[in-house]
Design a protein around this motif. Structure first.
Motif, PDB file in Angstrom:
ATOM      1  N   ASP A   6      16.474  12.252  19.151  1.00 36.27           N
ATOM      2  CA  ASP A   6      17.286  13.317  18.555  1.00 36.27           C
ATOM      3  C   ASP A   6      16.423  14.550  18.337  1.00 36.27           C
ATOM      4  OD1 ASP A   6      19.051  14.949  17.237  1.00 36.27           O
ATOM      5  OD2 ASP A   6      19.496  13.520  15.632  1.00 36.27           O
ATOM      6  N   ARG A   7      16.650  15.552  19.153  1.00 32.34           N
ATOM      7  CA  ARG A   7      15.888  16.792  19.052  1.00 32.34           C
ATOM      8  C   ARG A   7      16.789  17.940  18.581  1.00 32.34           C
ATOM      9  NH1 ARG A   7      10.993  16.884  21.775  1.00 32.34           N
ATOM     10  NH2 ARG A   7      11.279  19.071  22.267  1.00 32.34           N
ATOM     11  N   PHE A  84       7.875  18.439  16.537  1.00 27.76           N
ATOM     12  CA  PHE A  84       8.618  18.557  17.777  1.00 27.76           C
ATOM     13  C   PHE A  84       9.422  19.841  17.757  1.00 27.76           C
ATOM     14  CE2 PHE A  84      11.516  16.539  14.857  1.00 27.76           C
ATOM     15  CZ  PHE A  84      12.772  17.034  15.174  1.00 27.76           C
ATOM     16  N   GLU A  85       9.742  20.333  18.926  1.00 31.50           N
ATOM     17  CA  GLU A  85      10.584  21.520  19.019  1.00 31.50           C
ATOM     18  C   GLU A  85      12.037  21.096  19.146  1.00 31.50           C
ATOM     19  OE1 GLU A  85       9.358  24.245  22.039  1.00 31.50           O
ATOM     20  OE2 GLU A  85       7.247  24.095  21.443  1.00 31.50           O
ATOM     21  N   PRO A  86      12.920  21.722  18.378  1.00 29.71           N
ATOM     22  CA  PRO A  86      14.329  21.351  18.477  1.00 29.71           C
ATOM     23  C   PRO A  86      14.963  21.924  19.720  1.00 29.71           C
ATOM     24  CG  PRO A  86      14.084  23.188  16.974  1.00 29.71           C
ATOM     25  CD  PRO A  86      12.681  22.771  17.389  1.00 29.71           C
ATOM     26  N   ASP A  87      15.984  21.238  20.178  1.00 29.49           N
ATOM     27  CA  ASP A  87      16.821  21.746  21.256  1.00 29.49           C
ATOM     28  C   ASP A  87      17.894  22.589  20.573  1.00 29.49           C
ATOM     29  OD1 ASP A  87      18.644  22.266  23.244  1.00 29.49           O
ATOM     30  OD2 ASP A  87      18.834  20.177  23.903  1.00 29.49           O
ATOM     31  N   LEU A  88      17.730  23.890  20.605  1.00 30.75           N
ATOM     32  CA  LEU A  88      18.636  24.775  19.882  1.00 30.75           C
ATOM     33  C   LEU A  88      20.042  24.812  20.456  1.00 30.75           C
ATOM     34  CD1 LEU A  88      16.199  27.674  19.040  1.00 30.75           C
ATOM     35  CD2 LEU A  88      16.916  25.777  17.580  1.00 30.75           C
ATOM     36  N   ASN A  89      20.234  24.174  21.590  1.00 34.91           N
ATOM     37  CA  ASN A  89      21.564  24.092  22.186  1.00 34.91           C
ATOM     38  C   ASN A  89      22.358  22.912  21.640  1.00 34.91           C
ATOM     39  OD1 ASN A  89      21.258  26.347  23.927  1.00 34.91           O
ATOM     40  ND2 ASN A  89      19.950  25.091  25.210  1.00 34.91           N
ATOM     41  N   ARG A  90      21.675  22.044  20.860  1.00 31.20           N
ATOM     42  CA  ARG A  90      22.326  20.881  20.253  1.00 31.20           C
ATOM     43  C   ARG A  90      22.527  21.153  18.788  1.00 31.20           C
ATOM     44  NH1 ARG A  90      19.413  15.585  21.073  1.00 31.20           N
ATOM     45  NH2 ARG A  90      21.338  14.852  20.133  1.00 31.20           N
ATOM     46  N   GLU A  91      23.724  20.963  18.282  1.00 30.46           N
ATOM     47  CA  GLU A  91      24.004  21.239  16.875  1.00 30.46           C
ATOM     48  C   GLU A  91      23.749  20.043  15.992  1.00 30.46           C
ATOM     49  OE1 GLU A  91      27.007  23.606  15.629  1.00 30.46           O
ATOM     50  OE2 GLU A  91      26.923  24.945  17.321  1.00 30.46           O
ATOM     51  N   GLY A  92      24.186  18.887  16.378  1.00 33.93           N
ATOM     52  CA  GLY A  92      24.101  17.736  15.487  1.00 33.93           C
ATOM     53  C   GLY A  92      23.190  16.691  15.947  1.00 33.93           C
TER      54      GLY A  92
END
Length: 92
Positions: A6-7, A84-92
């Protein structure tokens, strides 16, 4: 950097909250004391430790608040940020 299942931004925010909690506990400070020293409301800081800005909304700290908390907790800003770097295209 290790792979994470989960990113999402929500996962990133939750990890930041956990890091705030861990740093505060290591210093032996209450949430209220950290909030006071950082110049924010106690309720605001409590939400940050939960990884939220508002109920159900992932934390989105202002840079000034993040730096203030790192100074109060006596840890570098980088130690508060998740590894870790978040995937800003994923909201939840």
């Amino acid at each position: 950097m290790a792979k994470r299942a989960d990113r999402s931004w929500a996962a990133y925010a939750a990890e930041l909250g956990h890091n705030l909690h861990r740093a505060r506990a290591a210093r032996g400070l209450s949430q209220e004391r950290v909030a006071h020293l950082a110049g924010m409301a106690g309720f605001t800081y409590q939400k940050y430790e939960k990884g939220e800005s508002r109920p159900g909304t992932p934390i989105n700290l202002q840079l000034r608040s993040l730096v203030s908390l790192s100074q109060v907790l006596q840890v570098p800003v980088a130690d508060l940020l998740p590894d870790f770097e978040p995937d800003l295209n994923r909201e939840g």
